[in-house]
Enzyme design. Structure first.
Site, mmCIF file in Angstrom:
data_model
loop_
_atom_site.group_PDB
_atom_site.id
_atom_site.type_symbol
_atom_site.label_atom_id
_atom_site.label_comp_id
_atom_site.label_asym_id
_atom_site.label_seq_id
_atom_site.Cartn_x
_atom_site.Cartn_y
_atom_site.Cartn_z
ATOM 1 N N GLY A 71 0.769 -1.237 0.000
ATOM 2 C CA GLY A 71 0.000 0.000 0.000
ATOM 3 C C GLY A 71 0.798 1.284 0.000
ATOM 4 N N CYS A 119 -13.139 5.518 -29.244
ATOM 5 C CA CYS A 119 -14.284 6.351 -29.597
ATOM 6 C C CYS A 119 -15.100 6.664 -28.352
ATOM 7 C CB CYS A 119 -15.141 5.636 -30.620
ATOM 8 S SG CYS A 119 -14.167 5.021 -31.996
HETATM 9 C C1 PLP Z 1 -2.700 -5.623 -3.814
HETATM 10 C C2 PLP Z 1 -2.197 -6.189 -2.561
HETATM 11 C C3 PLP Z 1 -0.924 -5.841 -2.094
HETATM 12 C C4 PLP Z 1 -0.045 -4.814 -2.773
HETATM 13 O O1 PLP Z 1 -0.590 -3.550 -2.677
HETATM 14 P P1 PLP Z 1 0.243 -2.294 -3.256
HETATM 15 O O2 PLP Z 1 -0.655 -1.140 -2.984
HETATM 16 O O3 PLP Z 1 0.449 -2.539 -4.704
HETATM 17 O O4 PLP Z 1 1.521 -2.248 -2.507
HETATM 18 C C5 PLP Z 1 -0.472 -6.447 -0.945
HETATM 19 N N1 PLP Z 1 -1.227 -7.348 -0.288
HETATM 20 C C6 PLP Z 1 -2.455 -7.707 -0.700
HETATM 21 C C7 PLP Z 1 -3.227 -8.699 0.064
HETATM 22 C C8 PLP Z 1 -2.983 -7.146 -1.846
HETATM 23 O O5 PLP Z 1 -4.200 -7.476 -2.252
#
Ligand code: PLP
Length: 424
Positions: free
Chosen positions: A245, A354
Site C-alpha cells: 500500500g 471512440c
Molecule cells: C494488492 C495487494 C498488495 C499490494 O498492494 P500495493 O498497494 O500494490 O503495494 C499487498 N497485499 C495484498 C493482500 C494485496 O491485495
C-alpha cells in the site's frame, strides 16, 4: 544506472530508455504504442529497498502489480518472496526460474487453487473467512500435508488512518473481523493439518505519508500480543504481515519515504519484548518506477478552444490514469523540429478510442508537438497494462520491451539464503 532510485520523480527520461525507444521506433513501420520496462532500474530500486530493511523485517513482492515474467525474474533474487492472489499468479510464479517462497491471499480462492498451492509447497496461505478455513482444513487433511496459515484480519481502525482506497477498518470482503478472530483461531487449531503462523493485514493502497503508515503499523503491533494471546500456543505465532500500500505520487512526484518507514519500524520493534517478524508485501512501490508507456502522436487538433494530441493506443492499454482519476505526467520525445510558435502550449493527451473518457492527461504544457513525435508516460510499471482492457476496439496489443539488468548489483544474500529455509 541509478536514475530510478528511491528519490526519482519518474519525470525524466533516462538516456538508455530514450535510445531504446527511438531504436524500437525505427525498426517498425507502424506508429508506436508500447511499454518499456527498465529492469536495471527495477533491480537497483529493489536492492535499495532491501538494503534499508532493518533486522526482523522482510520484503515480499505482491505480483499483481506487475507479473510479467522478466519483472518476476528480476525481483526473485532481490526480495524474500512473492505474494500471490490467484491460480494464474501461482502459475506465473511457478514458471519463474528462481524458486521463491510464496504467500497466497485474496478473497474467493477456489478449492483447485488451494490444492495447487498446498501441492506446490506454498509458504503460507492467508485465510480470508471462516468458510475458507473449513475448506482448507478438509483439503490439507485429504492431501495429508501440514499447511502454515495466517489469518487475515480486518481490524477496527481509527478514522485517522484512512487513505483513498481502504481494504480494512470498514466493511469490505477482505479478512476476518476481530470479533470473529477467536472462532477463526479455534477452527484452525482444531485441524491437525493447519498451523497458525501469524496474522495478515493489508489495509490500504496509496499511502502517501510514512509517519502515518508507521502509526498504523504501531497500532497493529500494539494489537499483536492481544491477537496472539487468543492462540493455544501464542509463542508459535511468529509473523505479522503488514501488507503493502505504499503510495506513488503520480502528480507531484513526492513518493513514499521508505527509508523513514524502515527506521520507524525498527524503533517500534526494538521497544517490544517479543516482537514478531514484520513482513511487507509491496506491489506498486516496487514496480511502478521501472515502466514507461510510449504513444506516437497521430493527429493534433483544436476543439472548442482545447488543444488535443491524438495518440496511438489509449486508456485501454494504460488504464491507470483514468482508474486513479489523475492527469498522468507526459514527457515529449520529438522526432521533428518543434514548431516555434507554440511555446508553452497546453495539450490534452488522448488515445484512439471512440469515447470522451479516453484521456490520459489534460492541460500538459508540452509546447510545440508534431505528428510523429513520441510521448512517454513514466511511472507505468505497476497496475498499468495488466489492469487494462486491451482488446477494446480490436486494436493490436502494445508491444512490451524489457531493457535488461546491466549490473548484477548487490543481490541479497539473506534473501537467497531464505530459499532453503522451510516455513513461512
Ligand atoms: C494488492 C495487494 C498488495 C499490494 O498492494 P500495493 O498497494 O500494490 O503495494 C499487498 N497485499 C495484498 C493482500 C494485496 O491485495
Amino acid at each position: 544506472m541509478s536514475e530510478a532510485s528511491l528519490s526519482t520523480t519518474g519525470c525524466e527520461l533516462p538516456p538508455r530508455l530514450r535510445q531504446a525507444i527511438l531504436q524500437a521506433r525505427k525498426s517498425s513501420e507502424a506508429p508506436m504504442a508500447a511499454f518499456f520496462y527498465d529492469l536495471d532500474a527495477l533491480a537497483h530500486h529493489a536492492d535499495e529497498m532491501y538494503a534499508a530493511l532493518p533486522e526482523g523485517v522482510e520484503l515480499y513482492y505482491a505480483i499483481k502489480a506487475n507479473s510479467e515474467t522478466p519483472v518476476l525474474e528480476t525481483l526473485a533474487s532481490r526480495v524474500d518472496g512473492f505474494e500471490l492472489s490467484s491460480g494464474g499468479e501461482l502459475s506465473r510464479a511457478a514458471s519463474c526460474a528462481t524458486p521463491r517462497p510464496w504467500l497466497l491471499s485474496g478473497p474467493g480462492k477456489l478449492d483447485s487453487e488451494l490444492e495447487e498451492a498446498i501441492k506446490r509447497g506454498v509458504s503460507a496461505i492467508h485465510l480470508e473467512s471462516l468458510n475458507e478455513i473449513d475448506r482448507l482444513a478438509v483439503l490439507a487433511r485429504r492431501l495429508d500435508q501440514v499447511q502454515p496459515v495466517f489469518v487475515r484480519i480486518n481490524p477496527a481502525l481509527p478514522e485517522a488512518y484512512a487513505t483513498r482506497l481502504n481494504m480494512a477498518g470498514r466493511a469490505t470482503p477482505f479478512g476476518i473481523d476481530e470479533s470473529e478472530l477467536p472462532e477463526a483461531i479455534m477452527r484452525i487449531e482444531a485441524c491437525d493439518h493447519l498451523v497458525l503462523k501469524g496474522f495478515h493485514i493489508h489495509a490500504m493502497s496509496h499511502q502517501a505519508d510514512s509517519t502515518r503508515h508507521a502509526a498504523l503499523i504501531a497500532h497493529y503491533l500494539e494489537r499483536w500480543p492481544v491477537w496472539r494471546a487468543l492462540a493455544r500456543y501464542p509463542e508459535r505465532l511468529t509473523h505479522l504481515n503488514v501488507g503493502g500500500g505504499l503510495g506513488v505520487d503520480y502528480v507531484h512526484g513526492r513518493h513514499f519515504d521508505w527509508p523513514a518507514l524502515c527506521t520507524e519500524v525498527a524503533t517500534l520493534r526494538n521497544a517490544m519484548t517479543a516482537p514478531p517478524v514484520v513482513r511487507f508485501e509491496v506491489g506498486r512501490f516496487l514496480s511502478a518506477f521501472c515502466g514507461y508507456y510510449v504513444m506516437e502522436v497521430l493527429d493534433r487538433k483544436t476543439s472548442h478552444g482545447e488543444h488535443f494530441l491524438i495518440c496511438r493506443g489509449g486508456t485501454h492499454q494504460f488504464r491507470l490514469p483514468p482508474a486513479q482519476g489523475h492527469d498522468h505526467p507526459v514527457l515529449h520525445l520529438p522526432r521533428q523540429v518543434p514548431p516555434t510558435d507554440e511555446a508553452g502550449r497546453r495539450w490534452s493527451v488522448v488515445g484512439q478510442l471512440c469515447t470522451p473518457k479516453d484521456v490520459l492527461s489534460r492541460g500538459r504544457e508540452l509546447g510545440g508537438v508534431s505528428v510523429g513525435d513520441l510521448l512517454v508516460l513514466p511511472l507505468a510499471g505497476a497496475y498499468g497494462y495488466n489492469i487494462s482492457h486491451a482488446d477494446f476496439l480490436c486494436h493490436p496489443r502494445p508491444r512490451l520491451h524489457f531493457l535488461p539488468v546491466e549490473s548484477t548489483g548487490p543481490v541479497n544474500e539473506r534473501s537467497l539464503a531464505a530459499v532453503s529455509e522451510a516455513g513461512p
